[in-house]
Write an enzyme that holds these catalytic residues in place. Structure first.
Site, PDB file in Angstrom:
ATOM      1  NE  ARG A 123      -4.319  -1.249  -0.002  1.00  0.00           N
ATOM      2  CZ  ARG A 123      -4.497  -2.269  -0.856  1.00  0.00           C
ATOM      3  NH1 ARG A 123      -3.530  -2.596  -1.692  1.00  0.00           N
ATOM      4  NH2 ARG A 123      -5.624  -2.943  -0.877  1.00  0.00           N
ATOM      5  CG  HIS A 158      -3.415  -0.572  -7.045  1.00  0.00           C
ATOM      6  ND1 HIS A 158      -3.772   0.068  -5.893  1.00  0.00           N
ATOM      7  CD2 HIS A 158      -3.502  -1.899  -6.752  1.00  0.00           C
ATOM      8  CE1 HIS A 158      -4.071  -0.817  -4.955  1.00  0.00           C
ATOM      9  NE2 HIS A 158      -3.915  -2.030  -5.463  1.00  0.00           N
TER      10      HIS A 158
HETATM   11  P1  NDP Z   1      -1.693 -11.085   4.895  1.00  0.00           P
HETATM   12  O1  NDP Z   1      -2.618 -10.504   5.868  1.00  0.00           O
HETATM   13  O2  NDP Z   1      -1.830 -12.517   4.516  1.00  0.00           O
HETATM   14  O3  NDP Z   1      -0.180 -10.872   5.397  1.00  0.00           O
HETATM   15  C1  NDP Z   1       0.270  -9.669   5.919  1.00  0.00           C
HETATM   16  C2  NDP Z   1       1.721  -9.821   6.344  1.00  0.00           C
HETATM   17  O4  NDP Z   1       2.183  -8.549   6.832  1.00  0.00           O
HETATM   18  C3  NDP Z   1       1.913 -10.830   7.471  1.00  0.00           C
HETATM   19  O5  NDP Z   1       3.097 -11.560   7.280  1.00  0.00           O
HETATM   20  C4  NDP Z   1       2.002  -9.923   8.704  1.00  0.00           C
HETATM   21  O6  NDP Z   1       2.755 -10.457   9.764  1.00  0.00           O
HETATM   22  C5  NDP Z   1       2.737  -8.733   8.116  1.00  0.00           C
HETATM   23  N1  NDP Z   1       2.515  -7.566   8.965  1.00  0.00           N
HETATM   24  C6  NDP Z   1       1.337  -6.937   9.227  1.00  0.00           C
HETATM   25  N2  NDP Z   1       1.535  -5.909  10.082  1.00  0.00           N
HETATM   26  C7  NDP Z   1       2.849  -5.895  10.356  1.00  0.00           C
HETATM   27  C8  NDP Z   1       3.668  -5.091  11.187  1.00  0.00           C
HETATM   28  N3  NDP Z   1       3.152  -4.085  11.911  1.00  0.00           N
HETATM   29  N4  NDP Z   1       4.977  -5.361  11.248  1.00  0.00           N
HETATM   30  C9  NDP Z   1       5.501  -6.383  10.548  1.00  0.00           C
HETATM   31  N5  NDP Z   1       4.788  -7.200   9.730  1.00  0.00           N
HETATM   32  C10 NDP Z   1       3.477  -6.948   9.643  1.00  0.00           C
HETATM   33  O7  NDP Z   1      -1.771 -10.166   3.603  1.00  0.00           O
HETATM   34  P2  NDP Z   1      -1.490 -10.580   2.084  1.00  0.00           P
HETATM   35  O8  NDP Z   1      -0.159 -11.205   2.003  1.00  0.00           O
HETATM   36  O9  NDP Z   1      -2.644 -11.327   1.539  1.00  0.00           O
HETATM   37  O10 NDP Z   1      -1.475  -9.136   1.381  1.00  0.00           O
HETATM   38  C11 NDP Z   1      -0.565  -8.157   1.808  1.00  0.00           C
HETATM   39  C12 NDP Z   1      -0.966  -6.794   1.277  1.00  0.00           C
HETATM   40  O11 NDP Z   1      -0.662  -6.691  -0.110  1.00  0.00           O
HETATM   41  C13 NDP Z   1      -2.466  -6.499   1.347  1.00  0.00           C
HETATM   42  O12 NDP Z   1      -2.836  -6.049   2.626  1.00  0.00           O
HETATM   43  C14 NDP Z   1      -2.613  -5.397   0.303  1.00  0.00           C
HETATM   44  O13 NDP Z   1      -2.432  -4.147   0.929  1.00  0.00           O
HETATM   45  C15 NDP Z   1      -1.476  -5.663  -0.664  1.00  0.00           C
HETATM   46  N6  NDP Z   1      -1.976  -6.107  -1.967  1.00  0.00           N
HETATM   47  C16 NDP Z   1      -1.719  -5.327  -3.069  1.00  0.00           C
HETATM   48  C17 NDP Z   1      -2.132  -5.715  -4.313  1.00  0.00           C
HETATM   49  C18 NDP Z   1      -1.782  -4.925  -5.518  1.00  0.00           C
HETATM   50  O14 NDP Z   1      -2.408  -5.125  -6.567  1.00  0.00           O
HETATM   51  N7  NDP Z   1      -0.783  -4.059  -5.454  1.00  0.00           N
HETATM   52  C19 NDP Z   1      -2.920  -6.949  -4.513  1.00  0.00           C
HETATM   53  C20 NDP Z   1      -3.083  -7.726  -3.293  1.00  0.00           C
HETATM   54  C21 NDP Z   1      -2.627  -7.304  -2.084  1.00  0.00           C
HETATM   55  P3  NDP Z   1       2.292 -11.786  10.552  1.00  0.00           P
HETATM   56  O15 NDP Z   1       2.653 -12.927   9.611  1.00  0.00           O
HETATM   57  O16 NDP Z   1       3.090 -11.759  11.769  1.00  0.00           O
HETATM   58  O17 NDP Z   1       0.808 -11.655  10.759  1.00  0.00           O
HETATM   59  C1  OXD Z   2      -5.973  -5.785  -3.156  1.00  0.00           C
HETATM   60  C2  OXD Z   2      -5.507  -4.876  -4.201  1.00  0.00           C
HETATM   61  O1  OXD Z   2      -5.871  -5.434  -1.988  1.00  0.00           O
HETATM   62  O2  OXD Z   2      -5.778  -5.147  -5.392  1.00  0.00           O
HETATM   63  O3  OXD Z   2      -6.431  -6.886  -3.499  1.00  0.00           O
HETATM   64  O4  OXD Z   2      -4.856  -3.887  -3.895  1.00  0.00           O
END
Ligand code: NDP
Ligand code: OXD
Length: 309
Positions: free
Chosen positions: A224, A272
């Site tokens: 993000r 995006h």
């Molecule tokens: P998940 O919820 O499966 O994983 C999030 C990860 O971030 C976990 O490993 C979590 O740690 C870690 N995390 C969260 N907060 C913190 C913190 N404060 N400090 C350190 N690590 C942290 O999310 P996804 O993998 O499914 O997706 C990740 C992000 O990718 C989404 O939230 C979205 O914003 C973005 N995204 C963007 C897209 C695009 O098109 N550009 C498409 C899809 C997603 P822990 O393992 O300890 O919980």
């Molecule tokens: C998502 C994205 O969060 O597309 O899936 O950004």
């Protein structure tokens, strides 16, 4: 008949309606603002619904966010108190993994410098870099981060991950929390940001983190935009400390005309589009969430509002 409400200004209902109808036999698919009995709506599949929209369905049992990042929907303080799940399907994970692998390989093969050489009509041999000397650090090792790690594994990059809670994953050096951050960053060749946007991650990748990367490192942000402080990133690129940044997400989207990222020689901008939640592959994941609700089982990819992801 139980009804699933669909709302998105981004996703095409002409694709989603038949895909949902196939995945949810016995359910009606209602695309907002089609008329119907509010009491029949049991599930809502939504991307950035207007605040208040979901409050009008008294028998709503689950909200499914049509995407992996739940930051936008969690910002709606009027959400009804029913479980919220994210939609994370194999197609989305694959598209994120190809994006991250592409741009790590681009850094490995010096593609930005080669493109600049070509634009200037310069023929200069640039040896490919050594992947084993270019650690890739994944900030976030959730469903997307793990898919990216799997995609990168064959290329020989040492892999690291940084998470909130301690993790142990074969083939990945895992670090967590503030204590692990310095060791995670030390000597990274590529920093890949795949964090959700939460109170704890907003503005996390600031000058302090960027200066701890070695000179010549590369940043990829496909998580993000507001996780990275844009002004600090521009300063690190202008000084040449960072060799390149590939950015799919921004503070303001669409990226405003005239923003410095558009024309910066060390920046690659994508609109995006790193991850695609496609109806065909994701409708079964919607059905799996609804089946779990109906059977009273733990819900896949349930969002924890306290942690914001
Ligand atoms: P998940 O919820 O499966 O994983 C999030 C990860 O971030 C976990 O490993 C979590 O740690 C870690 N995390 C969260 N907060 C913190 C913190 N404060 N400090 C350190 N690590 C942290 O999310 P996804 O993998 O499914 O997706 C990740 C992000 O990718 C989404 O939230 C979205 O914003 C973005 N995204 C963007 C897209 C695009 O098109 N550009 C498409 C899809 C997603 P822990 O393992 O300890 O919980
Ligand atoms: C998502 C994205 O969060 O597309 O899936 O950004």
């Amino acid at each position: 008949m139980p009804t699933i409400l669909f709302f998105s200004e981004l996703d095409d209902p002409a694709e989603w309606r038949p895909a949902l109808a196939r995945a949810l036999p016995g359910w009606t698919v209602r695309v907002w603002p089609e008329e119907g009995d509010a009491g029949e709506v049991r599930a809502a599949l939504v991307w950035k619904p207007p605040p208040g929209l979901l409050r009008q369905f008294p028998r709503l049992e689950v909200i499914i966010n049509l995407g992996a990042g739940a930051d936008a929907i969690l910002a709606d303080r009027t959400l009804p108190p029913v479980p919220l799940c994210r939609l994370v399907d194999d197609g989305l994970k694959r598209s994120m993994a190809t994006y991250v692998a592409l741009h790590c390989l681009s850094a490995l093969r010096e593609q930005p410098r080669l493109a600049a050489q070509q634009a200037a009509g310069v023929w200069r041999f640039l040896p490919p870099r050594d992947a084993s000397a270019m650690p890739v650090g994944l900030m976030g090792l959730g469903s997307v981060g793990q898919a990216c790690a799997d995609a990168l594994a064959p290329f020989g990059f040492p892999l690291r991950a940084w998470t909130r809670r301690p993790r142990s994953v074969a083939g990945i050096a895992c670090y967590s929390g503030q204590d692990g951050l310095a060791r995670f960053l030390d000597g990274l060749g590529v920093l890949v940001c795949l964090l959700p946007l939460t109170d704890a991650t907003r503005g996390l990748v600031s000058a302090d983190i960027l200066r701890r990367l070695p000179a010549g490192a590369v940043l990829i942000n496909a998580g993000r935009g507001p996780v990275v402080v844009e002004a600090d990133l521009l300063a690190a690129l202008d000084s040449g400390h960072l060799a390149h940044a590939t950015l799919d997400v921004f503070d303001t989207e669409p990226l405003p005309p005239g923003h410095r990222f558009w024309s910066h020689p060390r920046v690659t901008v994508t609109p995006h589009n790193a991850g695609l939640t496609a109806a065909k592959s994701a409708a079964p994941a919607v059905a799996a969430i609804i089946a779990a609700v109906e059977r009273g089982l733990p819900l896949p990819n349930r969002v924890d509002p306290d942690h914001g992801y």
